[in-house]
Write an enzyme that holds these catalytic residues in place. Structure first.
Site, PDB file in Angstrom:
ATOM      1  CG  HIS A  58      -1.924  -1.199   1.099  1.00  8.51           C
ATOM      2  ND1 HIS A  58      -3.221  -1.078   0.648  1.00  8.51           N
ATOM      3  CD2 HIS A  58      -1.729  -2.509   1.332  1.00  8.51           C
ATOM      4  CE1 HIS A  58      -3.785  -2.277   0.626  1.00  8.51           C
ATOM      5  NE2 HIS A  58      -2.905  -3.164   1.047  1.00  8.51           N
ATOM      6  CG  HIS A  68      -6.494  -3.406   2.422  1.00  4.21           C
ATOM      7  ND1 HIS A  68      -5.412  -3.744   3.199  1.00  4.21           N
ATOM      8  CD2 HIS A  68      -6.613  -2.049   2.531  1.00  4.21           C
ATOM      9  CE1 HIS A  68      -4.911  -2.652   3.749  1.00  4.21           C
ATOM     10  NE2 HIS A  68      -5.622  -1.628   3.382  1.00  4.21           N
TER      11      HIS A  68
HETATM   12 ZN   LIG Z   1      -6.814   1.671   1.955  1.00  6.37          ZN
END
Ligand SMILES: [Zn+2]
Length: 218
Positions: A58, A68
């Site tokens: 990220h 995620h």
């Molecule tokens: Zn995020």
């Protein structure tokens, strides 16, 4: 001749809205530091230049996969290519704290839109220090976008959710609704309006996120 210069003025152009990855750049607190090191170096007698990259998934301009924040969510490698290629709208957010449903309602957002939020965050990219007070999507704003069934949402700092609040709630509301999320955009030089977007994340098997190159065509 006047006609010719007019054509030139209206010529379409590509705008790069991605951040360059570099060692020591800003990252989310707790995520790995960014290290990019040349391990083969022509200046030192090697035949070519080669670097090793050590980054979190990220980092910089990147996309979030459903995986995620959703245990059984899709990896980013399963994203349909056409989700991130097509018309997009840049909306300039007035609120200096967060993107709330109340403000979003004034922009007539439609199903299937790709929406990029330009906030006061874009000027933070000049600094390598992390800003905790960046403008984020409040959870009621995220639920509104989910209700509207937009295709994609982008923001000009490292997270759609806030640092102090609405991180999990905002991510889950967007990702559960099948909305593709781009973070870490630089919209400093981009005006509100309609564009074409191309944003493709690096294809990493079953990834929770991946760096991406994002460009607008205007
Ligand atoms: Zn995020």
């Amino acid at each position: 001749m006047a006609g010719k210069s007019q054509v030139r003025q209206h010529r379409k152009k590509w705008i790069d809205i991605s951040i360059s990855l570099k060692s020591g750049m800003v990252h989310w607190p707790g995520d790995p530091a960014i290290r990019i090191k040349r391990v083969l170096n022509m200046d030192k007698g090697d035949d070519c230049n080669v670097s090793v990259l050590s980054i979190g998934s990220h980092t910089g301009t990147h996309m979030d996969a459903p995986l995620h924040f959703l245990r059984k969510g899709k990896g980013l490698d399963q994203m349909p290519i056409d989700a991130m290629i097509g018309p997009a709208r840049v909306i300039e957010i007035k609120d200096k704290e967060s993107i709330k449903a109340e403000e979003l309602k004034t922009y007539k957002i439609h199903k299937g839109e790709r929406i990029l939020f330009k906030t006061s965050n874009s000027r933070y990219w000049e600094s390598n220090a992390f800003r905790k007070d960046f403008v984020y999507i409040a959870q009621d704003g995220a639920r509104y976008l989910a209700e509207k069934q937009v295709c994609a949402v982008g923001i000009d700092y490292l997270s759609v959710g806030g640092f102090y609040k609405d991180s999990k709630e905002t991510h889950q509301a967007l990702l559960k609704a099948g909305i593709w999320v781009i973070e870490g955009l630089n919209l400093f030089k981009v005006k509100a309006g309609r564009y074409d977007l191309v944003c493709l994340p690096v294809k990493i098997f079953n990834s929770d996120g991946a760096p991406a190159r994002a460009v607008l065509y205007s």
